[in-house]
Design an enzyme around this catalytic site. Structure first.
Site, PDB file in Angstrom:
ATOM      1  N   ASN A 142       0.853  -1.166  -0.109  1.00  0.00           N
ATOM      2  CA  ASN A 142      -0.218  -0.088   0.031  1.00  0.00           C
ATOM      3  C   ASN A 142       0.724   1.112  -0.031  1.00  0.00           C
ATOM      4  OD1 ASN A 142      -2.117   1.864   0.413  1.00  0.00           O
ATOM      5  ND2 ASN A 142      -3.339   0.435   1.484  1.00  0.00           N
ATOM      6  N   ASP A 143       1.526   1.543   1.101  1.00  0.00           N
ATOM      7  CA  ASP A 143       2.102   2.842   1.382  1.00  0.00           C
ATOM      8  C   ASP A 143       3.349   2.709   0.393  1.00  0.00           C
ATOM      9  OD1 ASP A 143       0.202   3.862   3.104  1.00  0.00           O
ATOM     10  OD2 ASP A 143       1.466   2.671   4.774  1.00  0.00           O
ATOM     11  N   VAL A 144       3.899   1.642   0.140  1.00  0.00           N
ATOM     12  CA  VAL A 144       5.188   1.966  -0.684  1.00  0.00           C
ATOM     13  C   VAL A 144       5.030   1.941  -2.106  1.00  0.00           C
ATOM     14  CG1 VAL A 144       6.387   0.358   1.139  1.00  0.00           C
ATOM     15  CG2 VAL A 144       5.232  -0.765  -0.850  1.00  0.00           C
TER      16      VAL A 144
END
Length: 465
Positions: free
Chosen positions: A389-391
């Site tokens: 997700n965030d990466v």
């Protein structure tokens, strides 16, 4: 002669510990490094059992047997996906053991044995850091396991209170060193403060920073062991503790750098909410996204010549690492070039994705870190995001208001097609909605990642859809 042989054994063990850390710096040499570390620990333990101070082996043997049985029982049934929780749990009992040794040494002082200033200071740090590691690791374990909310649990003035308690504890230890006849309650206040600080320091840290927290707690445990070495006059504990403490601290700093955040911001920033819902557009419902079927995703893969797989914590949750490997093997059999992009902070512990993929026998030479593969996304036909997700959030590069702004992320959005496998549209640990999910070249295949990958594997092989 016996003491000389013990010191020689300690020297050999120390060299093996250094070689262990060197081996762990490379995936190819990781197993060899672990073996050398285990061998060094075995030599150190056996040598210690021959010390003249040991007059009875009854409790030692009982502890070895009970500990070995419990450790074997836990490890034999433990899936690799739960390794972060296992590490946090182990750190807790390492810290507890260190504190108990310090309490036992202090009890000897209460019974009349004189302590030097160095021993007094070492005992204070040993008990304080050991207690902090114990409760802090239990909090980290609870957050990872889900017993405690992954969101930051904050309160007004938390940083001021924690820093003040930490400095006050250092003052108490300094006073005990300076005044040999300091009241006994000061020692136990140091112990109690360490137990409380372990809780209050970790609870405000969100799930997004758990990998750094685990590494930092490992550093605390190492420093506590080092202090134990000074208190007991044990060179092997001083060396191994220093190695553990320094390597854990360096790893924490490197991981903070990988997220483009200061170390202080990780420890005091209360970053990461443990996952929320998709962001709303101004005054309206959630933004639109392209939801796709297995057939749609399989058609894209069939037309691709090169594919990059980006694994994340969602892969660990669904235990999909073997399904990922099977899909990659099926694609390679059809002539597709497959690579894996491994972000330094993907998952919940350092190297989490590497460990899972190694368990599935994915070759090391197809694993690429961010610097090695980020330029390849613009030349890639399809990217499969498995629970990350965030990466892979482009907002980290463009949205200055985002809490993850400046964090190095994969350039996934530059590829021709992106297939995102997620259980739902919930956000990641940072609580930030992902712009990637709403781009025209992204298709969302919602559901359990393992089941989706198995269906894709069957479709690519031509056995199913």
């Amino acid at each position: 002669m016996r003491e000389q042989l013990i010191n020689l054994a300690y020297l050999v063990a120390s060299i093996l510990f250094i070689l262990c850390l060197r081996g762990l710096s490379s995936p190819e040499q990781g197993k060899r490094g672990i073996f050398l570390g285990e061998l060094g620990m075995l030599i150190a333990v056996v040598a210690t059992l021959f010390k003249a101070e040991i007059i009875s082996y009854q409790w030692i043997v009982a502890g070895l047997l009970i500990g070995a049985l419990i450790g074997t029982a836990i490890s034999a049934r433990l899936p690799m996906t739960k390794m972060p929780e296992r590490i946090a749990f182990s750190h807790a009992f390492g810290g507890l053991a260190t504190s108990l040794v310090g309490i036992a040494e202090f009890r000897r002082h209460m019974l009349g044995e004189e302590l030097s200033r160095l021993e007094t200071g070492a005992l204070g740090f040993e008990v304080f850091l050991g207690a902090l590691t114990f409760t802090g690791s239990l909090m980290a374990f609870g957050k990872l396991q889900g017993f405690i909310s992954g969101a930051p649990i904050t309160y007004k003035g938390q940083n001021f209170t924690n820093i003040g308690a930490f400095l006050a504890t250092l003052g108490l230890i300094a006073y005990q060193v300076a005044v040999p006849d300091a009241p006994l309650w000061m020692f136990f206040l140091v112990l109690a403060t360490g137990l409380v600080l372990g809780i209050t320091a970790v609870l405000p840290i969100g799930g997004a920073d758990m990998p750094v927290v685990i590494s930092l707690l490992n550093s605390y445990a190492g420093l506590a062991a080092c202090a134990t070495g000074f208190a007991l006059g044990s060179n092997i504990l001083i060396i191994s503790g220093a190695l553990d403490g320094s390597s854990g601290l360096l790893l924490s700093l490197l991981m903070s750098k990988a997220m483009n955040r200061s170390f202080a911001n990780v420890v005091f920033g209360a970053f990461g909410t443990g996952g929320g819902t998709a962001a709303l557009t101004a005054g309206g419902p959630a933004k639109g996204y392209n939801e796709a079927t297995i057939e749609d995703a399989a058609a894209v893969l069939a037309a691709s010549q090169n594919v990059i797989i980006v694994p994340g914590y969602g892969m660990a949750v669904s235990q999909a690492q073997h399904a990922v490997r099977d899909l990659a093997a099926a694609l390679e059999k059809k002539g597709v070039d497959v690579k894996y992009a491994i972000h330094p902070v993907a998952g919940r512990m350092p190297g989490h994705m590497n460990v899972l993929l190694a368990e599935a026998n994915v070759p090391y030479d197809v694993l690429y870190d961010l610097d090695m593969i980020n330029d390849d996304f613009g030349r890639t036909d399809c990217v499969i995001v498995v629970g990350a997700n965030d990466v892979v959030n482009p907002g980290a590069k463009t949205d200055k208001q985002s809490p993850i702004f400046g964090m190095p992320v994969f350039n996934v959005e530059l590829s021709r097609s992106v297939i995102v496998l997620k259980r739902s549209m919930n956000t990641g640990f940072s609580g930030v909605d992902n712009e990637l999910f709403y781009l025209p070249n992204t298709m969302m295949v919602l559901g359990d990642a393992k089941k989706t990958l198995i269906a894709l594997f069957q479709a690519v092989k031509g056995d199913g859809h």
